[in-house]
Motif scaffolding. Structure first.
Motif, PDB file in Angstrom:
ATOM      1  N   LEU A 147      -5.430   5.011   0.180  1.00  0.00           N
ATOM      2  CA  LEU A 147      -6.048   5.890  -0.820  1.00  0.00           C
ATOM      3  C   LEU A 147      -6.750   7.079  -0.172  1.00  0.00           C
ATOM      4  CD1 LEU A 147      -7.593   3.259  -3.302  1.00  0.00           C
ATOM      5  CD2 LEU A 147      -5.420   4.495  -3.501  1.00  0.00           C
ATOM      6  N   GLY A 148      -6.738   7.092   1.176  1.00  0.00           N
ATOM      7  CA  GLY A 148      -7.367   8.197   1.899  1.00  0.00           C
ATOM      8  C   GLY A 148      -8.878   8.206   1.759  1.00  0.00           C
ATOM      9  N   ARG A 149      -9.458   6.985   1.667  1.00  0.00           N
ATOM     10  CA  ARG A 149     -10.928   6.904   1.513  1.00  0.00           C
ATOM     11  C   ARG A 149     -11.582   6.831   2.887  1.00  0.00           C
ATOM     12  NH1 ARG A 149     -11.536   6.225  -4.455  1.00  0.00           N
ATOM     13  NH2 ARG A 149      -9.555   7.231  -4.742  1.00  0.00           N
ATOM     14  N   GLU A 177      -8.689  -5.347  -5.789  1.00  0.00           N
ATOM     15  CA  GLU A 177      -9.152  -4.513  -4.666  1.00  0.00           C
ATOM     16  C   GLU A 177      -8.800  -3.044  -4.897  1.00  0.00           C
ATOM     17  OE1 GLU A 177     -11.136  -5.361  -2.270  1.00  0.00           O
ATOM     18  OE2 GLU A 177     -11.108  -3.340  -1.412  1.00  0.00           O
ATOM     19  N   ARG A 208     -11.178  -1.743  -7.524  1.00  0.00           N
ATOM     20  CA  ARG A 208     -12.531  -1.522  -6.970  1.00  0.00           C
ATOM     21  C   ARG A 208     -12.582  -0.190  -6.222  1.00  0.00           C
ATOM     22  NH1 ARG A 208     -15.410  -2.180  -2.429  1.00  0.00           N
ATOM     23  NH2 ARG A 208     -13.654  -2.825  -1.123  1.00  0.00           N
ATOM     24  N   GLN A 209     -11.557   0.039  -5.391  1.00  0.00           N
ATOM     25  CA  GLN A 209     -11.598   1.250  -4.566  1.00  0.00           C
ATOM     26  C   GLN A 209     -11.205   2.512  -5.349  1.00  0.00           C
ATOM     27  OE1 GLN A 209     -10.319   1.231  -0.513  1.00  0.00           O
ATOM     28  NE2 GLN A 209     -10.415  -0.993  -0.329  1.00  0.00           N
ATOM     29  N   ALA A 210     -10.332   2.351  -6.322  1.00  0.00           N
ATOM     30  CA  ALA A 210      -9.900   3.527  -7.093  1.00  0.00           C
ATOM     31  C   ALA A 210     -10.882   3.838  -8.215  1.00  0.00           C
ATOM     32  CB  ALA A 210      -8.498   3.284  -7.667  1.00  0.00           C
ATOM     33  N   GLY A 211     -11.740   2.857  -8.548  1.00  0.00           N
ATOM     34  CA  GLY A 211     -12.736   3.074  -9.592  1.00  0.00           C
ATOM     35  C   GLY A 211     -12.118   3.140 -10.973  1.00  0.00           C
ATOM     36  N   THR A 234       0.811  -1.221   0.000  1.00  0.00           N
ATOM     37  CA  THR A 234       0.000   0.000   0.000  1.00  0.00           C
ATOM     38  C   THR A 234       0.846   1.273   0.000  1.00  0.00           C
ATOM     39  OG1 THR A 234      -0.194  -0.081   2.415  1.00  0.00           O
ATOM     40  CG2 THR A 234      -1.947  -1.127   1.133  1.00  0.00           C
ATOM     41  N   SER A 285      -7.850   1.137   1.552  1.00  0.00           N
ATOM     42  CA  SER A 285      -8.690   2.310   1.822  1.00  0.00           C
ATOM     43  C   SER A 285      -7.890   3.390   2.560  1.00  0.00           C
ATOM     44  CB  SER A 285      -9.903   1.854   2.643  1.00  0.00           C
ATOM     45  OG  SER A 285     -10.581   2.938   3.153  1.00  0.00           O
TER      46      SER A 285
END
Ligand SMILES: NC(=O)c1ccc[n+]([C@@H]2O[C@H](COP(=O)([O-])OP(=O)(O)OC[C@H]3O[C@@H](n4cnc5c(N)ncnc54)[C@H](OP(=O)(O)O)[C@@H]3O)[C@@H](O)[C@H]2O)c1
Length: 283
Positions: free
Chosen positions: A281-283, A207, A210-213, A145, A278
């Motif tokens: 990525l700062g989500r 993964e 999915r999170q970064a779109g 990460t 997450s």
């Protein structure tokens, strides 16, 4: 007194943080090469001592009075067996009652090149006769990460791990495990510490996608090509070799584990891949 070496590093710092939730600060000391890097710990009442693994003459004072000592493995690959042996010698001379060491997952059978120095250290610790605990840490989730930028940029994660599963956990998980052993009673001499939910590199890429779109593929390369990519990206050759070797051994299953030791030791599930991505990525 519980003494933690490498306390200015990522893991050592987290171990001290975790210990401070369990024991008074006056019972904790931090050994660092550069006390300036640990001013915040000193401000919280932790005794900061100077100690350099490469300068054995500094180690006696660094570990004096330790009931329990955590030796956080050095990041100076190639010099570690010698450096760690010097700490073991100092611990023996100081009459430490428990020496804990951050080793590598399955140190006695692992084919990772990195395992050799860890195994040599385990042998030296056993030979010292000191009561000991080997905290055999698996791969950090942060290994992945903390290097997502090129993955996101190119829409691809490259490697040579094929379909090998990696039972990675977060540094904070390993740190809590170390603190649990140091502040409590070690029930065993060897813990195999790894994440609850092993994943493949393709699953890691999925993964992140999915999170970064955005689409992100896992591209498996022959080891020499992966090495060339890493060197092309600016990594020193020796570090590239370590990463390639880790992937090649991961393909054979050497970074996988199903013991559940880490989950049991920290009393909670380990950090998930989804949570680590997450956070990165700062989500
Ligand atoms: N399981 C994994 O995936 C993984 C990944 C990377 C590393 N590791 C291993 O786990 C260890 C801890 O991880 P980390 O993330 O905390 O690494 P890190 O942030 O690089 O910390 C390493 C620590 O070792 C200290 N150190 C290095 N040489 C030393 C010396 N000669 N004398 C005294 N201290 C010395 C460093 O001191 P300074 O602060 O002064 O530099 C630092 O505090 C690493 O050192 C490495 O052995 C494991």
């Amino acid at each position: 007194m519980i003494i933690v070496t490498g306390a200015s590093g990522h893991l050592g710092r987290l171990v001290v943080e975790s210990l401070l939730k369990k024991v008074p600060a006056r019972e904790v000391a931090a050994v660092v090469r550069d006390p300036d890097k640990a001013k915040d710990l000193a401000a919280r009442g932790v005794e900061v001592r100077r100690g350099d693994y490469a300068r054995p003459e500094t180690l006696g004072a660094a570990v004096a009075g330790a009931d329990k000592l955590l030796l956080v493995s050095s990041n100076e690959v190639g010099q570690r067996a010698t450096q760690h042996a010097a700490v073991v010698q100092a611990a023996k001379a100081a009459g430490v009652k428990l020496l804990a060491y951050t080793s590598i997952l399955h140190a006695d059978t692992s084919r990772l090149a990195l395992a050799a120095e860890h195994l040599a250290t385990e042998v030296a610790i056993r030979a010292s006769g000191l009561p000991h605990v080997f905290l055999r840490n698996g791969w950090y989730l942060e290994n992945y990460t903390e290097s997502l930028a090129p993955v996101l940029q190119h829409g691809a994660k490259v490697g040579s791990a094929q379909g090998g599963r990696v039972a990675a956990a977060a540094r904070v998980d390993y740190a809590e495990a170390a603190a649990a052993v140091l502040a409590g009673k070690a029930e065993r001499a060897v813990y195999e510490l790894a994440g609850d939910q092993p994943f493949t590199m393709a699953e890691l890429a999925a993964e992140v996608a999915r999170q970064a779109g955005k689409p992100i593929a896992y591209v498996d390369l022959p080891p020499d090509q992966y090495r060339a990519v890493l060197i092309g990206a600016g990594l020193p050759a020796a570090f590239a070799d370590i990463l390639v070797d880790a992937d090649v051994q991961a393909a054979k299953g050497d970074l996988d584990d199903a013991t559940g030791d880490l989950r049991r030791l920290i009393g909670r599930p380990t950090t998930t891949l989804a949570a680590a991505v997450s956070a990165a990525l700062g989500r």
